[in-house]
Scaffold this active site. Structure first.
Site, PDB file in Angstrom:
ATOM      1  N   MET A   1     -64.778 -58.500  51.120  1.00 16.82           N
ATOM      2  CA  MET A   1     -64.096 -59.639  50.488  1.00 16.82           C
ATOM      3  C   MET A   1     -62.580 -59.557  50.651  1.00 16.82           C
ATOM      4  O   MET A   1     -61.838 -59.907  49.741  1.00 16.82           O
ATOM      5  CB  MET A   1     -64.454 -59.695  48.981  1.00 16.82           C
ATOM      6  CG  MET A   1     -65.938 -59.894  48.743  1.00 16.82           C
ATOM      7  SD  MET A   1     -66.416 -59.640  47.019  1.00 16.82           S
ATOM      8  CE  MET A   1     -66.719 -57.881  46.973  1.00 16.82           C
TER       9      MET A   1
ATOM     10  N   LYS B   1     -71.814 -68.856  46.143  1.00 18.88           N
ATOM     11  CA  LYS B   1     -70.531 -69.250  45.582  1.00 18.88           C
ATOM     12  C   LYS B   1     -69.574 -69.447  46.738  1.00 18.88           C
ATOM     13  O   LYS B   1     -69.335 -68.520  47.503  1.00 18.88           O
ATOM     14  CB  LYS B   1     -69.972 -68.150  44.678  1.00 18.88           C
ATOM     15  CG  LYS B   1     -70.845 -67.877  43.502  1.00 18.88           C
ATOM     16  CD  LYS B   1     -70.295 -66.695  42.738  1.00 18.88           C
ATOM     17  CE  LYS B   1     -71.392 -66.019  41.979  1.00 18.88           C
ATOM     18  NZ  LYS B   1     -71.997 -64.890  42.646  1.00 18.88           N
TER      19      LYS B   1
ATOM     20  N   ASP C   1     -78.215 -66.693  48.604  1.00 15.81           N
ATOM     21  CA  ASP C   1     -76.762 -66.618  48.597  1.00 15.81           C
ATOM     22  C   ASP C   1     -76.132 -67.305  49.793  1.00 15.81           C
ATOM     23  O   ASP C   1     -76.797 -67.480  50.806  1.00 15.81           O
ATOM     24  CB  ASP C   1     -76.381 -65.158  48.774  1.00 15.81           C
ATOM     25  CG  ASP C   1     -76.067 -64.478  47.475  1.00 15.81           C
ATOM     26  OD1 ASP C   1     -75.542 -63.391  47.551  1.00 15.81           O
ATOM     27  OD2 ASP C   1     -76.351 -65.066  46.419  1.00 15.81           O
TER      28      ASP C   1
HETATM   29  N1  SAH Z   1     -74.060 -57.120  49.128  1.00 15.65           N
HETATM   30  C1  SAH Z   1     -73.316 -57.374  50.329  1.00 15.65           C
HETATM   31  C2  SAH Z   1     -71.846 -57.585  50.066  1.00 15.65           C
HETATM   32  C3  SAH Z   1     -71.542 -58.764  49.212  1.00 15.65           C
HETATM   33  S1  SAH Z   1     -69.825 -59.002  48.994  1.00 15.65           S
HETATM   34  C4  SAH Z   1     -73.520 -56.226  51.307  1.00 15.65           C
HETATM   35  O1  SAH Z   1     -74.072 -55.168  50.949  1.00 15.65           O
HETATM   36  O2  SAH Z   1     -73.127 -56.369  52.466  1.00 15.65           O
HETATM   37  C5  SAH Z   1     -69.454 -60.153  50.252  1.00 15.65           C
HETATM   38  C6  SAH Z   1     -68.625 -59.531  51.351  1.00 15.65           C
HETATM   39  O3  SAH Z   1     -69.466 -58.816  52.237  1.00 15.65           O
HETATM   40  C7  SAH Z   1     -67.953 -60.533  52.241  1.00 15.65           C
HETATM   41  O4  SAH Z   1     -66.780 -61.014  51.645  1.00 15.65           O
HETATM   42  C8  SAH Z   1     -67.658 -59.700  53.452  1.00 15.65           C
HETATM   43  O5  SAH Z   1     -66.560 -58.876  53.242  1.00 15.65           O
HETATM   44  C9  SAH Z   1     -68.873 -58.808  53.522  1.00 15.65           C
HETATM   45  N2  SAH Z   1     -69.854 -59.300  54.503  1.00 15.65           N
HETATM   46  C10 SAH Z   1     -71.138 -59.630  54.274  1.00 15.65           C
HETATM   47  N3  SAH Z   1     -71.765 -59.996  55.407  1.00 15.65           N
HETATM   48  C11 SAH Z   1     -70.861 -59.885  56.396  1.00 15.65           C
HETATM   49  C12 SAH Z   1     -70.888 -60.106  57.796  1.00 15.65           C
HETATM   50  N4  SAH Z   1     -71.990 -60.516  58.422  1.00 15.65           N
HETATM   51  N5  SAH Z   1     -69.770 -59.881  58.504  1.00 15.65           N
HETATM   52  C13 SAH Z   1     -68.645 -59.456  57.893  1.00 15.65           C
HETATM   53  N6  SAH Z   1     -68.552 -59.216  56.573  1.00 15.65           N
HETATM   54  C14 SAH Z   1     -69.647 -59.431  55.826  1.00 15.65           C
END
Ligand code: SAH
Length: 475
Positions: free
Chosen positions: A383, A270, A248
């Site tokens: 997000m 994406k 991803d």
């Molecule tokens: N499965 C992932 C989330 C996917 S949705 C999880 O459990 O974390 C994607 C969103 O995750 C991003 O838009 C953001 O809001 C958040 N995100 C993921 N990694 C991040 C990071 N290192 N710092 C801040 N937000 C993060």
């Protein structure tokens, strides 16, 4: 080689420990684990030894050491802080051919005790021949991380089938059969916790006279929020045995560096409004690769079951009969909150925490705002970068005070992490004026105040390219 490594059977054998302190207790613990009959000679006992004595696990002779104490003993350990007593125990035992260990004094020892990695019945002993117990412990910590904790269960399954395999195969074929089993899908099933399936497959393999061919499988693995140190041991192990990785946008470059070098890398991220591979195609790609017999690592940011579409992906795999396993990861909310010094719950402020998606669709976000705009709870928006103004507006419209603290964590847990602190009035402006790079997470609630006191992570280095570059993505 100064010492010969051996594993000794002391079950039900008389063992003597001289000394009643905490060091002695550590040795007694090991002797009891190996089911020895332990007698402790010491005027006094520490709490732990007292506890074992009262429970009937050990015998206690409450006086100073005497020569006759070593009579009939299989092994003797001296763990007193009295040099002369340790010396005496050592020379008496050596004269009578009884294996003796004097704690932290290799010169007085007939045998030394290694650092142990215990996956019973599998045991790994590490020794530096007494040169550096600390080094042995450090080595042990390293090995602990790469040897799956289920190796004990694996060895027990093999033991159950040993006789059957011996009866079915001859000579060299026995070894070849086990080599194939232990490096193939049956061992992997067991390590993934599918014990029944593994035993059935092993019984079939013995009956058929051959280990099954390596089959394709999908590992749906959560890579955590960015810092590679936050990977799980299992994630790392599967990353290193994958044939192909489908990853991803949220998987950081330092994490990709840990995937097996000669694996094939396929980018399936994406970018916003730019769907590189539609979800259905990702699902069918995984199925196709696995059906080609490949070990497919589906690597996702955070946790695969939290806003990760992990559920959809494995539904397709199940429908297609493709084997898979799911490895949880640290989700962005947990990672970003820890690294920003914002506890998501705190007895003095909040009793609950919600994870929601702040994804804008046609300029709005479809959420139960009334439920989110409650006092004494923390709300984490995934997000939410583009919807930040809408989020703050709706929370205020549904009853939260405009002074409610809110934080935006940018590239949390990475070397580029930045934490922007404001409230429901100021956060949208902060975001509009700052040069903010995704991914970002929004945390709303009283706990955000704690950042000022508890912030600890301060990467301070140069900004680095943490996320793979979308322009030259397929490597
Ligand atoms: N499965 C992932 C989330 C996917 S949705 C999880 O459990 O974390 C994607 C969103 O995750 C991003 O838009 C953001 O809001 C958040 N995100 C993921 N990694 C991040 C990071 N290192 N710092 C801040 N937000 C993060």
């Amino acid at each position: 080689m100064n010492f010969l490594p051996i594993f000794m059977n002391i079950k039900s054998q008389p063992c003597l420990v001289v000394g009643g302190g905490e060091v002695a207790a550590r040795k007694v613990f090991l002797l009891l684990r190996a089911r020895g009959e332990v007698t402790v000679v010491s005027p006094e006992l520490c709490n732990e030894l007292t506890h074992w004595f009262q429970a009937g696990d050990i015998q206690h002779v409450a006086r100073e050491f005497e020569e006759a104490d070593i009579d009939g003993k299989q092994i003797v350990i001296a763990a007193t802080d009295n040099e002369a007593v340790n010396q005496q125990v050592s020379s008496l035992c050596k004269a009578r051919g009884i294996p003796v260990n004097v704690v932290d004094n290799p010169k007085l020892c007939g045998f030394i005790m290694p650092s142990i990695i215990d996956r019973s019945p599998v045991q790994i002993a590490i020794s530096t021949s007494g040169a550096s117990p600390v080094l042995a412990r450090l080595l042990r910590a390293r090995l602990e991380t790469i040897i799956p904790s289920a190796y004990g269960r694996l060895a027990m399954m093999v033991e159950e089938f040993r006789e059957r395999v011996k009866a079915r195969f001859k000579g060299n074929d026995i070894r070849l059969f086990w080599e194939n089993i232990l490096q193939g899908p049956i061992a992997e099933m067991l390590l993934a916790g599918k014990d029944h399936e593994a035993r059935e497959a092993l019984a079939d393999a013995v009956a058929n006279g051959a280990a099954p061919d390596n089959r394709g499988e999908v590992y749906l693995v959560g890579a955590g929020p960015g810092d590679p140190d936050l990977l799980t041991f299992r994630a790392l192990r599967l990353m290193q045995q994958a044939d192909v990785v489908v990853y991803d946008r949220l998987v950081t470059a330092p994490i990709l560096d840990l995937v097996r070098r000669d694996a094939e890398f396929i980018y399936a991220g994406k970018a916003k409004d730019k769907h590189t591979i539609p979800q259905e195609n990702i699902n069918s790609l995984l199925v196709r690769l696995a059906k080609e017999g490949k070990k497919v690592l589906r690597l996702k940011g955070g946790d695969p079951f939290i806003f990760g579409r992990g559920g959809e992906e494995i539904e397709t795999l199940m429908a297609e009969g493709v084997a898979f396993q799911v490895v949880p990861g640290i989700t962005a909310a947990a990672g970003c909150a820890s690294y920003a010094g914002i506890p998501l719950t705190h007895r003095d402020y909040v009793q609950s925490c919600m994870f929601v998606t702040g994804h804008l669709k046609d300029g709005t976000i479809n959420l139960n705002w009334k439920a989110l705009a409650q006092p004494h709870q923390t709300v984490v928006f995934y997000m939410g970068l583009h919807g930040v103004a809408e989020i703050c507006k709706q929370l205020k419209a549904h009853g939260l005070d405009s002074s409610t603290p809110a934080a935006l964590v940018e590239q949390g847990t990475t070397q580029n992490q930045k934490v922007h602190i404001g409230n429901l009035d100021t956060l949208p402006k902060l975001v509009a004026n700052g040069d903010i790079k995704p991914p970002t997470l929004i945390i709303v609630g009283e706990v955000v105040k704690l950042h000022e006191k508890l912030a600890w992570f301060d990467p301070g280095g140069e900004q680095v390219a943490e996320y793979p570059n979308l322009e030259n993505i397929n490597r």
